[in-house]
Design a protein around this motif. Structure first.
Motif, PDB file in Angstrom:
ATOM      1  N   SER A  25      51.964 -10.366 -40.971  1.00  0.00           N
ATOM      2  CA  SER A  25      50.978 -10.593 -39.914  1.00  0.00           C
ATOM      3  C   SER A  25      51.690 -10.959 -38.628  1.00  0.00           C
ATOM      4  O   SER A  25      52.613 -11.777 -38.625  1.00  0.00           O
ATOM      5  CB  SER A  25      50.043 -11.740 -40.302  1.00  0.00           C
ATOM      6  OG  SER A  25      49.364 -11.441 -41.486  1.00  0.00           O
ATOM      7  N   SER A  26      51.232 -10.373 -37.531  1.00  0.00           N
ATOM      8  CA  SER A  26      51.781 -10.701 -36.225  1.00  0.00           C
ATOM      9  C   SER A  26      51.105 -11.970 -35.716  1.00  0.00           C
ATOM     10  O   SER A  26      49.883 -12.075 -35.738  1.00  0.00           O
ATOM     11  CB  SER A  26      51.531  -9.548 -35.251  1.00  0.00           C
ATOM     12  OG  SER A  26      51.837  -9.956 -33.944  1.00  0.00           O
ATOM     13  N   CYS A  28      51.147 -12.982 -32.604  1.00  0.00           N
ATOM     14  CA  CYS A  28      50.574 -12.700 -31.280  1.00  0.00           C
ATOM     15  C   CYS A  28      49.292 -11.869 -31.347  1.00  0.00           C
ATOM     16  O   CYS A  28      48.289 -12.234 -30.758  1.00  0.00           O
ATOM     17  CB  CYS A  28      51.585 -11.956 -30.417  1.00  0.00           C
ATOM     18  SG  CYS A  28      53.093 -12.886 -30.135  1.00  0.00           S
ATOM     19  N   THR A  29      49.346 -10.746 -32.058  1.00  0.00           N
ATOM     20  CA  THR A  29      48.220  -9.812 -32.033  1.00  0.00           C
ATOM     21  C   THR A  29      47.317  -9.906 -33.251  1.00  0.00           C
ATOM     22  O   THR A  29      46.200  -9.407 -33.229  1.00  0.00           O
ATOM     23  CB  THR A  29      48.734  -8.357 -31.946  1.00  0.00           C
ATOM     24  OG1 THR A  29      49.504  -8.083 -33.120  1.00  0.00           O
ATOM     25  CG2 THR A  29      49.562  -8.158 -30.698  1.00  0.00           C
ATOM     26  N   GLY A  30      47.798 -10.501 -34.317  1.00  0.00           N
ATOM     27  CA  GLY A  30      47.013 -10.595 -35.540  1.00  0.00           C
ATOM     28  C   GLY A  30      47.061  -9.335 -36.379  1.00  0.00           C
ATOM     29  O   GLY A  30      46.398  -9.246 -37.401  1.00  0.00           O
ATOM     30  N   GLU A  31      47.854  -8.336 -35.957  1.00  0.00           N
ATOM     31  CA  GLU A  31      47.978  -7.097 -36.720  1.00  0.00           C
ATOM     32  C   GLU A  31      48.595  -7.385 -38.085  1.00  0.00           C
ATOM     33  O   GLU A  31      49.532  -8.170 -38.201  1.00  0.00           O
ATOM     34  CB  GLU A  31      48.854  -6.120 -35.946  1.00  0.00           C
ATOM     35  CG  GLU A  31      49.045  -4.802 -36.653  1.00  0.00           C
ATOM     36  CD  GLU A  31      49.938  -3.868 -35.859  1.00  0.00           C
ATOM     37  OE1 GLU A  31      49.385  -3.001 -35.178  1.00  0.00           O
ATOM     38  OE2 GLU A  31      51.164  -4.041 -35.927  1.00  0.00           O
ATOM     39  N   ARG A  51      43.295  -3.352 -41.457  1.00  0.00           N
ATOM     40  CA  ARG A  51      42.397  -3.668 -40.340  1.00  0.00           C
ATOM     41  C   ARG A  51      41.252  -4.571 -40.766  1.00  0.00           C
ATOM     42  O   ARG A  51      40.749  -5.346 -39.963  1.00  0.00           O
ATOM     43  CB  ARG A  51      41.835  -2.388 -39.743  1.00  0.00           C
ATOM     44  CG  ARG A  51      42.895  -1.531 -39.079  1.00  0.00           C
ATOM     45  CD  ARG A  51      42.295  -0.253 -38.655  1.00  0.00           C
ATOM     46  NE  ARG A  51      41.847   0.453 -39.854  1.00  0.00           N
ATOM     47  CZ  ARG A  51      41.958   1.745 -40.050  1.00  0.00           C
ATOM     48  NH1 ARG A  51      42.452   2.510 -39.119  1.00  0.00           N
ATOM     49  NH2 ARG A  51      41.556   2.295 -41.175  1.00  0.00           N
TER      50      ARG A  51
END
Length: 74
Positions: A25-26, A28-31, A51
């Motif tokens: 998990s990122s 910063c972006t939550g990806e 997603r």
């Protein structure tokens, strides 16, 4: 794909002794990206983008992984 129905994809086997399922998990972006990490080398094999919950369930079904087995990395 006829009328929105998908064919069931066969389960994919992985080396359970040498690899562990991981979701990266990122911060910063939550990806989120699902894949497998090699225990010997530490190398991460990216397999699919997560997603939503449906994508996670697809990953679990496709690779025959139980949710408690998955490690999370940031």
């Amino acid at each position: 794909m006829l009328f929105g129905k998908r064919k069931k994809e066969p389960a994919v086997q992985y080396d359970k002794a040498g690899k562990v399922p991981v979701i990266r998990s990122s911060i910063c972006t939550g990806e989120q990206v699902a894949g497998f990490k090699d225990l010997a080398t530490g190398k991460f094999q990216e397999l699919m983008l997560i997603r939503d919950q449906r994508d996670l369930q697809d990953f679990l079904r496709r690779y025959q992984v139980e949710e408690p087995e998955i490690r999370r990395e940031w």
